[in-house]
Design an enzyme around this catalytic site. Structure first.
Site, PDB file in Angstrom:
ATOM      1  N   THR A 383       0.804  -1.220   0.000  1.00 25.15           N
ATOM      2  CA  THR A 383       0.000   0.000   0.000  1.00 25.15           C
ATOM      3  C   THR A 383       0.846   1.284   0.000  1.00 25.15           C
ATOM      4  O   THR A 383       2.039   1.264   0.248  1.00 25.15           O
ATOM      5  CB  THR A 383      -0.978  -0.010   1.199  1.00 25.15           C
ATOM      6  OG1 THR A 383      -1.625  -1.286   1.242  1.00 25.15           O
ATOM      7  CG2 THR A 383      -2.022   1.052   1.119  1.00 25.15           C
ATOM      8  N   GLU A 403      -2.516  -4.457  -2.845  1.00 22.30           N
ATOM      9  CA  GLU A 403      -2.402  -5.445  -1.773  1.00 22.30           C
ATOM     10  C   GLU A 403      -0.939  -5.736  -1.470  1.00 22.30           C
ATOM     11  O   GLU A 403      -0.225  -4.832  -1.079  1.00 22.30           O
ATOM     12  CB  GLU A 403      -3.191  -6.722  -2.069  1.00 22.30           C
ATOM     13  CG  GLU A 403      -3.222  -7.737  -0.955  1.00 22.30           C
ATOM     14  CD  GLU A 403      -3.715  -7.181   0.380  1.00 22.30           C
ATOM     15  OE1 GLU A 403      -3.864  -7.974   1.320  1.00 22.30           O
ATOM     16  OE2 GLU A 403      -3.932  -5.975   0.528  1.00 22.30           O
TER      17      GLU A 403
END
Length: 567
Positions: A383, A403
């Site tokens: 992220t 992710e």
């Protein structure tokens, strides 16, 4: 140099290392609007600043930042992923949450990550699988935000990223580390092909990397809008690429994706209003953590006090126990948001903090709580977070992700596809047969730890914004930084640099080598043995307005910058 020792020395020199906390009111005065960008890569920050200098809005600049991050920081976020955007409107002093979280395709099933014996498949296998990819949401979400908040034409916001992709950019040390690291996605065929030089070696820091496929896609995205991704040739390639490895995404799934506008969830912490996205974000958990800490004396302590870190760790464990049990997509499960934040319940949870760490705490039973099963989600790190403020005082606080590192390792048209569905609980029910709040279901958004927050004063004037990367550790990273900035009145850069400590269940992980021996020994005496963490670490980026002045900070563990248009 060890982060904490350097910080402690600076604090001592500034006279801020004592246990006396300067009043929080020092950051109350609202600022004259100043345009700024804080992002994890200088090229992304500059792309956003260029838009602001042309008179663009905060949302316009956010689009340019995201387009560039997808190119220069592909291990963390990209247009093949999802995001939450927290928007502050300076004219109305109101907040809007734009939810661009990925969704499970119509063909997803609750047992899609179980083997023939009903046992969870290995996590690495799941990450690399076709079923790991959810329907991307960030592009549709940004278009919705732009339709409502943009000033410059959509087609003008991608030029810097397109040019950089075509001409190439210098590979940063951080990207090189992950390209040449052990992450299985970095070794996937698509990633290897992209990062391999003509001589067969992988790119290193200082090499120039070009991505003409991404440049071509951005040109189409600028001209066609989201249809360039959700319909037509790119959509067909996404479907083919994921279904070849067992995925179930269809053209209908892509064409049918809808971002969601939500109301911000806000609570007062001492003298400030902290506002976060509601579920499926875990913002409610961050608020619960801060409200528990407010009932302790952590504010009268400081970063060198082991009792402060003990209080933070124990409150974190209680928060995670509740978050893991109850938070999921509110369109599918009942999330007891008000109950988790009800003052009496918060007080009862905070009262469980003793003098010594004990066994992992159980989830509580907040008012209105459903019968939810124990959670088995294995949320990886990843992220990116950035903050943008425009000349009119509007602010974007946005956390964005593919992710884990490089998402699923698959690429289409020069960008990585997410592996976001591994954010679901692999086991749909616990041993007692109770359904997991975060179980897989068609069309469902997986629970997210992304928590882009905005801080307001009592008049709802903008005071600050903060967020981080880091998977489930995001909540601890952001909570730590809020304590440092609001309770201990540290400059934002110093608050972000405080050593990370993640306490969840029976595990205590963090930057143990950056904690002075007194803190380590004090925690050990209280039953906490901190072990080194792992993964991508934090990616904290934030802004505070202190007496009308910009105080921005970028996580020293990454390569980000905090800059204004005046720089």
């Amino acid at each position: 140099m060890k982060l904490f020792h350097a910080l402690f020395g600076l604090l001592a020199g500034l006279g801020l290392a004592s246990c006396t906390t300067p009043p929080a009111a020092q950051i109350e005065e609202p600022a004259r609007a100043q345009a700024f960008v804080v992002a994890a890569n200088p090229l992304a920050a500059e792309a956003g600043l260029a838009v602001l200098r042309r008179g663009g809005s905060a949302v316009d600049a956010a689009i340019a930042v995201q387009a560039m991050l997808s190119l220069v920081e592909p291990q963390s976020s990209g247009i093949g992923g999802g995001a939450f955007l927290n928007y502050y409107d300076a004219s109305t002093r109101q907040l809007t949450i734009y939810d661009g979280r990925e969704t499970a395709p119509a063909g997803a099933t609750s047992d899609m990550f179980l083997d023939d014996n009903g046992e969870p498949i290995p996590f690495v296998e799941a990450v690399l699988s076709g079923p790991s990819t959810g329907v991307p949401g960030v592009v549709q979400m940004l278009k919705l935000a732009h339709d409502e908040r943009g000033k410059l034409p959509w087609q003008t916001l991608f030029a810097d990223a397109e040019r950089t992709a075509r001409e190439g950019f210098v590979v940063s040390p951080r990207l090189s580390r992950f390209v040449n690291g052990n992450a299985p996605q970095a070794k996937a065929p698509d990633a290897r092909a992209y990062f391999t030089e003509a001589d067969g070696t992988l790119v290193e820091a200082g090499d120039r990397l070009r991505n003409p496929a991404y440049a071509d896609f951005l040109r189409r995205l600028a001209a066609e809008g989201p249809d360039a991704l959700y319909r037509g040739a790119t959509a067909e390639r996404i479907v083919a690429r994921t279904r070849a490895d067992g995925g179930s995404i269809t053209l209908a799934d892509l064409a049918g994706y809808k971002p969601v506008k939500r109301e911000a969830l806000c609570r007062t912490y001492r003298v400030h209003l902290i506002c976060v996205p509601p579920p499926p974000s875990s913002g409610v958990a961050l608020l619960q953590l801060m409200l528990m800490l407010e009932r302790t004396d952590i504010a009268s302590r400081g970063p060198q006090d082991p009792q402060a870190w003990f209080l933070f760790a124990e409150a974190s464990r209680l928060m995670y126990a509740d978050r893991d049990r109850y938070v999921g997509d509110p369109a599918f499960v009942e999330v007891p948001v008000e109950g988790l934040l009800e003052p009496g319940y918060v007080a009862r949870r905070a009262a469980l903090i003793g003098t010594r760490a004990g066994p992992p705490p159980e989830a509580g039973t907040p008012p209105g709580a459903p019968a939810a099963g124990a959670d088995r989600t294995l949320e990886p790190v990843g992220t990116s977070h950035f903050v943008v403020g425009d000349a009119e005082g509007n602010v974007v606080s946005m956390t964005t992700t593919v992710e884990s590192l490089f998402g699923s390792g698959r690429m289409v048209d020069g960008f990585f596809l997410n592996n976001e569905l591994t954010d679901f609980s692999f086991e749909p029910r616990d041993a007692e047969g109770r359904p997991a709040a975060n179980a897989v279901a068609p069309g469902k958004r997986p629970r997210s730890s992304m928590t882009p927050l905005i801080i307001l004063d009592t008049d709802r004037q903008f005071v600050g914004a903060l967020g981080s990367a880091g998977g489930n550790a995001i909540l601890a990273y952001v909570g730590k930084s809020l304590v440092g900035a609001l309770d201990w009145n540290l400059p934002m850069q110093q608050a972000l640099a405080l050593p990370n400590l993640i306490a969840r269940g029976s595990r205590f992980q963090g930057e143990v080598n950056d904690m002075p021996s007194g803190v380590r020994e004090g925690l050990r005496a209280r039953g906490i043995e901190v072990k080194p963490g792992q993964g991508e670490d934090s990616g904290l980026h934030g802004v505070l307005i202190r007496n009308g002045r910009f105080d921005g900070g970028a996580d020293p563990r990454r390569e980000g910058v905090a800059r204004t248009t005046a720089d």
